[in-house]
Scaffold this motif. Structure first.
Motif, short mmCIF file in Angstrom:
data_model
loop_
_atom_site.label_atom_id
_atom_site.label_comp_id
_atom_site.label_asym_id
_atom_site.label_seq_id
_atom_site.Cartn_x
_atom_site.Cartn_y
_atom_site.Cartn_z
N LYS A 64 29.90 -36.09 -11.29
CA LYS A 64 30.26 -36.43 -12.66
C LYS A 64 29.02 -36.73 -13.49
O LYS A 64 28.11 -37.42 -13.05
N GLY A 65 29.02 -36.17 -14.70
CA GLY A 65 27.91 -36.42 -15.61
C GLY A 65 26.81 -35.38 -15.55
O GLY A 65 25.97 -35.32 -16.46
N ARG A 66 26.78 -34.57 -14.50
CA ARG A 66 25.75 -33.52 -14.40
C ARG A 66 26.34 -32.12 -14.49
O ARG A 66 25.66 -31.20 -14.92
N LEU A 67 27.57 -31.99 -14.04
CA LEU A 67 28.20 -30.66 -14.03
C LEU A 67 29.42 -30.67 -14.97
O LEU A 67 30.17 -31.66 -15.01
N PHE A 68 29.60 -29.56 -15.68
CA PHE A 68 30.66 -29.50 -16.67
C PHE A 68 31.38 -28.16 -16.56
O PHE A 68 30.75 -27.11 -16.62
N ILE A 69 32.69 -28.22 -16.41
CA ILE A 69 33.50 -27.01 -16.31
C ILE A 69 34.16 -26.73 -17.66
O ILE A 69 34.55 -27.65 -18.38
N ARG A 71 36.40 -23.26 -19.90
CA ARG A 71 37.01 -21.93 -19.78
C ARG A 71 37.24 -21.36 -21.16
O ARG A 71 37.36 -22.08 -22.15
N ASP A 72 37.30 -20.04 -21.19
CA ASP A 72 37.61 -19.32 -22.42
C ASP A 72 38.72 -18.34 -22.06
O ASP A 72 38.46 -17.28 -21.48
N ASN A 73 39.94 -18.69 -22.41
CA ASN A 73 41.07 -17.84 -22.04
C ASN A 73 41.08 -16.51 -22.78
O ASN A 73 41.65 -15.53 -22.31
N ALA A 74 40.44 -16.47 -23.94
CA ALA A 74 40.35 -15.21 -24.67
C ALA A 74 39.44 -14.22 -23.97
O ALA A 74 39.59 -13.00 -24.13
N LYS A 75 38.50 -14.74 -23.19
CA LYS A 75 37.55 -13.89 -22.46
C LYS A 75 37.86 -13.83 -20.96
O LYS A 75 37.10 -13.23 -20.21
N ASP A 76 38.93 -14.49 -20.54
CA ASP A 76 39.30 -14.51 -19.12
C ASP A 76 38.13 -14.98 -18.26
O ASP A 76 37.77 -14.34 -17.26
N ALA A 77 37.57 -16.11 -18.64
CA ALA A 77 36.38 -16.59 -17.92
C ALA A 77 36.39 -18.10 -17.80
O ALA A 77 36.93 -18.81 -18.66
N VAL A 78 35.77 -18.56 -16.73
CA VAL A 78 35.54 -19.99 -16.52
C VAL A 78 34.06 -20.17 -16.24
O VAL A 78 33.41 -19.28 -15.67
N TYR A 79 33.54 -21.31 -16.65
CA TYR A 79 32.10 -21.56 -16.56
C TYR A 79 31.83 -22.89 -15.87
O TYR A 79 32.66 -23.79 -15.87
N LEU A 80 30.63 -22.99 -15.31
CA LEU A 80 30.17 -24.26 -14.76
C LEU A 80 28.75 -24.47 -15.23
O LEU A 80 27.83 -23.75 -14.82
N ARG A 81 28.58 -25.45 -16.08
CA ARG A 81 27.25 -25.81 -16.56
C ARG A 81 26.71 -26.89 -15.63
O ARG A 81 27.36 -27.91 -15.40
N MET A 82 25.53 -26.66 -15.11
CA MET A 82 24.92 -27.60 -14.17
C MET A 82 23.59 -28.07 -14.72
O MET A 82 22.70 -27.25 -14.98
N ASN A 83 23.44 -29.36 -14.89
CA ASN A 83 22.24 -29.97 -15.43
C ASN A 83 21.57 -30.86 -14.39
O ASN A 83 22.20 -31.28 -13.42
N SER A 84 20.31 -31.15 -14.62
CA SER A 84 19.54 -32.06 -13.74
C SER A 84 19.73 -31.68 -12.28
O SER A 84 20.05 -32.53 -11.44
N LEU A 85 19.52 -30.44 -11.98
CA LEU A 85 19.77 -29.94 -10.63
C LEU A 85 18.83 -30.57 -9.60
O LEU A 85 17.67 -30.86 -9.90
#
Length: 124
Positions: A64-69, A71-85
């Motif tokens: 929690k606090g570093r990774l963010f999920i 989605r964009d249903n119009a593009k049929d996609a889900v994303y995972l933003r990962m910070n401070s790896l």
């Protein structure tokens, strides 16, 4: 539904990455989506999940606090933003899809469909 994860690569400690998961097949918006990861020699573990509409999310407590999920249903996609790896984030990351009653799901066994995984390597 078929899932294709991408966006992995080699990054230095403290860096960021955004993983993407493209879905093919009808009614992407009817699936709860999740991200999991599997490090060498370890079991696959939950990272994050997002509801069908994108309004509800859940995360592994340690992330929690570093990774963010998202989605964009119009593009049929889900994303995972990962910070401070960190080096311990090194793993193959998988996206997964689930048709179900609840907003989010956190167990590997909950999910019906899996992508092939994308490798994230964090160098120290």
């Amino acid at each position: 539904v078929q899932l294709q994860a991408s966006g992995g690569g080699l990054v230095q400690t403290g860096g960021s990455l955004r993983l993407s998961c493209a879905a093919s097949g009808p009614t992407f918006s009817s699936y709860v989506m999740g991200w999991f990861r599997q490090a060498p020699g370890k079991e696959r573990e939950f990272v994050a999940s997002i509801s069908r509409s994108g309004t509800t999310t859940s995360y592994a407590d340690s992330l929690k606090g570093r990774l963010f999920i998202s989605r964009d249903n119009a593009k049929d996609a889900v994303y995972l933003r990962m910070n401070s790896l960190k080096p311990e984030d090194t793993a193959v990351y998988f996206c997964a899809a689930k048709r179900g009653y609840y907003s989010t799901y956190e167990r590997v066994s909950d999910y019906d469909y899996w992508g092939q995984g994308t490798l994230v390597t964090v160098s120290s």
